[in-house]
Design a protein around this motif. Structure first.
Motif, mmCIF file in Angstrom:
data_model
loop_
_atom_site.group_PDB
_atom_site.id
_atom_site.type_symbol
_atom_site.label_atom_id
_atom_site.label_comp_id
_atom_site.label_asym_id
_atom_site.label_seq_id
_atom_site.Cartn_x
_atom_site.Cartn_y
_atom_site.Cartn_z
ATOM 1 N N ARG A 18 0.930 -1.263 0.076
ATOM 2 C CA ARG A 18 0.167 -0.005 0.065
ATOM 3 C C ARG A 18 1.000 1.150 0.053
ATOM 4 N N GLN A 19 2.085 1.205 -0.053
ATOM 5 C CA GLN A 19 3.206 2.195 -0.220
ATOM 6 C C GLN A 19 2.969 3.196 1.215
ATOM 7 N N PRO A 367 2.469 11.531 -3.653
ATOM 8 C CA PRO A 367 3.510 12.355 -2.822
ATOM 9 C C PRO A 367 4.734 11.701 -2.858
ATOM 10 N N HIS A 368 5.016 10.258 -3.005
ATOM 11 C CA HIS A 368 6.225 9.628 -3.275
ATOM 12 C C HIS A 368 6.966 10.067 -4.702
ATOM 13 N N SER A 369 6.163 10.263 -5.778
ATOM 14 C CA SER A 369 6.693 10.627 -6.960
ATOM 15 C C SER A 369 7.226 11.871 -6.868
ATOM 16 N N LEU A 370 6.458 12.753 -6.178
ATOM 17 C CA LEU A 370 6.809 14.368 -6.048
ATOM 18 C C LEU A 370 8.178 14.359 -5.386
ATOM 19 N N ALA A 375 14.140 15.036 -4.900
ATOM 20 C CA ALA A 375 15.358 14.555 -4.382
ATOM 21 C C ALA A 375 16.310 14.019 -5.623
ATOM 22 N N SER A 376 15.852 13.824 -6.887
ATOM 23 C CA SER A 376 16.712 13.539 -7.944
ATOM 24 C C SER A 376 17.244 14.712 -8.798
ATOM 25 N N TRP A 421 7.946 19.012 -12.013
ATOM 26 C CA TRP A 421 7.165 17.825 -12.023
ATOM 27 C C TRP A 421 5.646 17.841 -12.206
ATOM 28 N N LEU A 422 5.221 18.776 -12.150
ATOM 29 C CA LEU A 422 3.811 19.067 -12.776
ATOM 30 C C LEU A 422 3.954 18.952 -14.286
#
Length: 453
Positions: A18-19, A367-370, A375-376, A421-422
């Motif tokens: 469920r991340q 949220p994890h993707s953003l 961070a990258s 990101w957007l």
């Protein structure tokens, strides 16, 4: 594998799917202060050369710096008593009592002070430590009453219902405690403290209604010399207890409850998180003293003003990027969405409430993707993805914490990273839609759908 191991592994596997599995953050390289948008070091005192120098000097001259010798009830600790006296003078409180953490302080208070037959009303976003304290208290579970976040109307409704049902509350034989935070750590919202206190005083005129305010995220930032929102609103004499922590804006560790002499004495006798633990080390006490020197000499106030200016600047830069973005992808919470937004808790006598906040949640189902995108970046920026069970289902977010050590350029880099990101996300969605349209036009919608069944 044992039955216990099977159950533990299954629970962790479920969270992984469920991340929502928690892990300690890891960084291959040091996180520079300019890239840190996740810690609670609001005033950047943890990296302050001024505080570091003062702390090192104080350590070199202090008679004791290592350990503390045990529980406060086992050995005399004059440095701890001196700090408590200082806190009483600084905050204008009758008494102060130190704890090893804000968590311990909340558990201690709510497990010990409310008595059988009392009721506790609490904001639905109250900290987990208050829940643990209430769970360990002698208050019946049916008398632990949640009210919607920051809703004075709902609080009044609950109190009126209790007063209608219980003559012991009406005549003052039982007590009602109201637990709130001045600044909520996940939402960046402020409790309408004046209205809450007024509500409790009006509905419980016998004086058996008590407001307890957790100031963990407001300490050092708001109010005269960083004394918190209770002091900012002049409510010191109208709340039963205030919790101030030292591990966030003040770059130390530990906490203190400000309350009455009677309650301090009761906690010394009944608060298990205080009685059965080794107290803060002398080095901890010295660090806190040095931080309060900066509050009292006004240098921390300069940092706080810069911090709140950065909050305004961040929102000023970010809002235009969100205007053309579906709110289902990314949005600010309601209280931060527009420049001219009027908070429903504003009153004619206090039109400036609420003030800016260094805590800004970016609501997104991804949220994890953003956070991973930020961070990258070539110059990585560190934020934190927050999901259930830390926040309610459907309110996942990236929590941005601004610091006084940030510059406007640092903040602009963060906003640019969010905008990148957007645009990348929306470009992927447009490409998927284009591919679907090509397939549908080439094969016919019916044939294409049939092939998917």
């Amino acid at each position: 594998m044992s039955s216990l191991n099977d159950k533990l592994a299954a629970a962790l596997s479920s969270r992984e799917k469920r991340q929502i599995r928690r892990r300690l953050p890891v960084s291959a390289s040091p996180v520079f202060p300019s890239a840190d948008f996740t810690s609670n070091d609001y005033l950047s005192l943890a990296t302050s050369s001024t505080l570091r120098t003062a702390f090192q000097h104080a350590l070199s001259t202090a008679p004791q710096i290592l350990g503390s010798g045990g529980s406060r009830l086992l050995v005399p600790t004059p440095a701890h008593l001196a700090l408590e006296s200082r806190l009483e003078r600084f905050f204008g409180a009758e008494k102060a009592l130190l704890f090893n953490s804000g968590f311990d302080a909340n558990v201690a208070f709510f497990s010990a002070i409310p008595q059988p037959g009392d009721v506790i009303l609490y904001d639905e976003h109250i900290h987990a430590s208050v829940h643990d304290g209430m769970g360990a208290s002698r208050v019946d579970s049916s008398s632990l009453i949640k009210f919607p976040h920051n809703s004075v109307v709902a609080l009044k409704r609950s109190l009126r219902k209790l007063l209608h049902e219980r003559d012991d509350l009406r005549d003052g034989r039982a007590s009602a405690f109201v637990a709130v935070e001045s600044l909520y750590s996940m939402d960046g919202t402020f409790a309408p403290l004046h209205e809450i206190v007024q509500c409790v005083e009006e509905l419980l005129p016998k004086g058996n209604g008590y407001v307890i305010v957790d100031e963990a995220h407001a300490t050092g930032i708001y109010g005269p010399q960083g004394r918190g929102m209770v002091a900012a609103l002049g409510l010191e004499g109208r709340v039963l207890a205030r919790l101030h922590t030292f591990g966030k804006a003040l770059a130390g560790s530990g906490a203190a409850i400000l309350t009455t002499e009677l309650i301090r004495d009761y906690l010394l006798n009944y608060a298990r998180p205080l009685i059965y633990t080794t107290t803060l080390t002398y080095a901890n006490i010295i660090a806190v003293e040095c931080a309060f020197d900066m509050l009292e000499d006004g240098s921390a106030e300069v940092l706080a003003l810069h911090l709140l200016d950065l909050s305004r600047y961040f929102l000023e830069l970010l809002r235009p990027h969100l205007q053309s973005v579906p709110p289902e992808l990314l949005c600010l919470p309601g209280h931060l969405r527009a420049d001219d937004h009027k908070d429903p808790t504003n009153t004619p006598s206090d039109p400036s409430f609420p003030p800016p906040t260094p805590i800004i949640p970016l609501l997104t189902p991804h949220p994890h993707s953003l956070a991973a995108h930020l961070a990258s970046l070539p110059q990585p920026l560190f934020t934190k993805a927050i999901t259930w069970p830390t926040v309610p289902v459907g309110t996942s977010r990236v929590r941005v914490c601004l610091h006084a050590g940030h510059t406007r350029d640092d903040v602009k880099k963060l906003v640019d990273g969010i905008a990148d990101w957007l645009q990348a996300w929306l470009a992927r969605e447009r490409e998927v839609a284009r591919q679907w349209l090509n397939v549908a036009e080439g094969e016919g919608v019916g044939a294409w759908m049939e092939s998917k069944l």
